[in-house]
Design an enzyme around this catalytic site. Structure first.
Site, PDB file in Angstrom:
ATOM      1  N   GLY A  30       0.815  -1.206   0.000  1.00  0.00           N
ATOM      2  CA  GLY A  30       0.000   0.000   0.000  1.00  0.00           C
ATOM      3  C   GLY A  30       0.848   1.255   0.000  1.00  0.00           C
ATOM      4  N   GLY A  31       2.154   1.105   0.114  1.00  0.00           N
ATOM      5  CA  GLY A  31       3.067   2.240   0.088  1.00  0.00           C
ATOM      6  C   GLY A  31       3.510   2.569  -1.316  1.00  0.00           C
ATOM      7  CB  CYS A 121       7.867  -9.739   8.790  1.00  0.00           C
ATOM      8  SG  CYS A 121       6.366  -9.545   7.809  1.00  0.00           S
ATOM      9  CB  CYS A 218       3.438  -3.019  10.474  1.00  0.00           C
ATOM     10  SG  CYS A 218       3.565  -4.780  10.851  1.00  0.00           S
TER      11      CYS A 218
END
Length: 382
Positions: A30-31, A121, A218
């Site tokens: 989304g960045g 992650c 996040c």
């Protein structure tokens, strides 16, 4: 009539076929970075499939716009896909993310370490489960917006630092395996600066062109690790003593989780002639040990869970003269790597470093070059 693949020149992703016949899954956060990657590949004619991972707080994100960055990010990724005309999917990875990243982050922090969840992650979620999903979608490769370069070497793909040293994300990607590297692509790694990325976003008319960069982990919105740990592990913030390395009790604290190795400010023990730093955390005794700055210096670092990316096996030599990073914000320092097994080693820094902390990564670089040779996890105080 399509050309036979062996007669077709390699496309920009390295495949001997036209872009239209090359499917690429783009991991979209989304960045602006991953949005530009997706838009650029779509414009070049690739069969692009955008995938965004829902990692946490899905309910809160949907209930109130802006309540959680996750909801807004999914919305932004979807808008980019609509704008550029390629399919976009949202995958619920909340349970996987909690099991693989958040729980270990909490436990590691409670054990007095300073964890780097972004590495886990990438290692356990994006480059494992998501990469497998890309293969299930019959994609030829997966592309991300990371600032790092993949270059072909004598024995296969190599991992190299980004052209823009200020944006380089190699510290967070050292655990990428050779098999993963074979499948991954990083289209932004060669760009000289973030300005070029934003210029491309404006060129494609993307709605995220001016979106600010995310600065925090996040699931730790304001950088307040301790408050997140207290929510995940109620009762974790038990009070204890602040003790000088010479044994003097200097004060009390509200929980070891509020402190990190190398910390100087906010210790709550004012009025001393010389500044003191957190030099060790004794979790079992609930003690924060402080001392003078020189106690933070170390030259010997034990490293385990090593992912090796060199051409020859790490154990092929008794010593490797390399450069290492022990924090993402520090430049590489010259060191000697001495393998103990295929996954463990001792790193000797030629110049002492301060604040080397268990839980951080130690990333290996080719001395004088841009290649990443792998890395591992610092696992106890030296």
């Amino acid at each position: 009539m399509p050309l036979d693949s062996k007669d077709h020149p390699l496309n920009s992703l390295g495949f001997a076929k036209p872009p239209a016949e090359t499917r690429v899954v783009v991991a979209m956060s989304g960045g602006v970075d991953s949005s530009v990657v997706a838009a650029q590949l779509a414009e070049e004619g690739y069969d692009v499939v955008g995938v965004t991972l829902q990692l946490y707080d899905h309910g809160a994100a949907l209930a109130k716009k802006g309540a959680c960055c996750a909801g807004l990010d999914i919305h932004d990724a979807r808008r980019v896909a609509e704008e550029m005309g390629f399919p976009h999917y949202v995958l619920d990875y909340e349970n996987i993310f909690k099991d693989a990243v958040i729980d270990e982050f909490a436990d590691s922090y409670l054990a007095g370490a300073t964890p780097v969840p972004c590495i886990r992650c990438n290692e356990r979620v994006k480059f494992k489960d998501l990469l497998q999903t890309a293969k299930d979608l019959e994609a030829d490769c997966m592309a991300t917006g990371h600032y790092i370069q993949r270059k072909m070497g004598a024995t296969g793909p190599e991992l190299h630092c980004a052209a823009d040293a200020a944006r380089d994300q190699s510290y967070f990607l050292f655990s990428t395996t050779p098999e993963q590297l074979d499948y991954l692509r990083f289209p932004l790694g060669h760009l000289p600066s973030k300005n070029e990325t934003r210029a491309l976003a404006a060129k494609y008319g993307l709605p995220v062109a001016d979106k600010p960069d995310s600065q925090d982990i996040c699931f730790v919105p304001n950088g307040n690790y301790a408050s997140v740990i207290e929510k995940l592990r109620p009762g974790a913030a038990e009070p204890g003593e602040i003790v000088h390395a010479d044994g003097r009790v200097l004060g009390t604290h509200d929980g070891v989780i509020h402190y990190t190795i190398g910390q100087r400010r906010g210790l709550g023990i004012g009025g001393l002639a010389d500044p003191l730093y957190v030099v060790r955390l004794d979790v079992d005794a609930r003690r924060v040990i402080v001392g003078p700055k020189e106690m933070l210096s170390t030259r010997t670092i034990p490293v385990r869970e090593i992912n090796w990316l060199g051409d020859a096996p790490m154990t092929a030599r008794d010593e490797w003269h390399i450069s290492v990073k022990v924090r993402s914000t520090r430049p590489p320092r010259e060191a000697i790597l001495r393998p103990l097994s295929e996954t463990e080693a001792q790193v000797e820094l030629l110049t002492a470093e301060e604040g080397v902390s268990p839980g951080q990564a130690c990333v290996f670089y080719e001395t004088g070059g841009s290649r990443i040779l792998g890395g591992g996890w610092i696992w106890r105080g030296a």
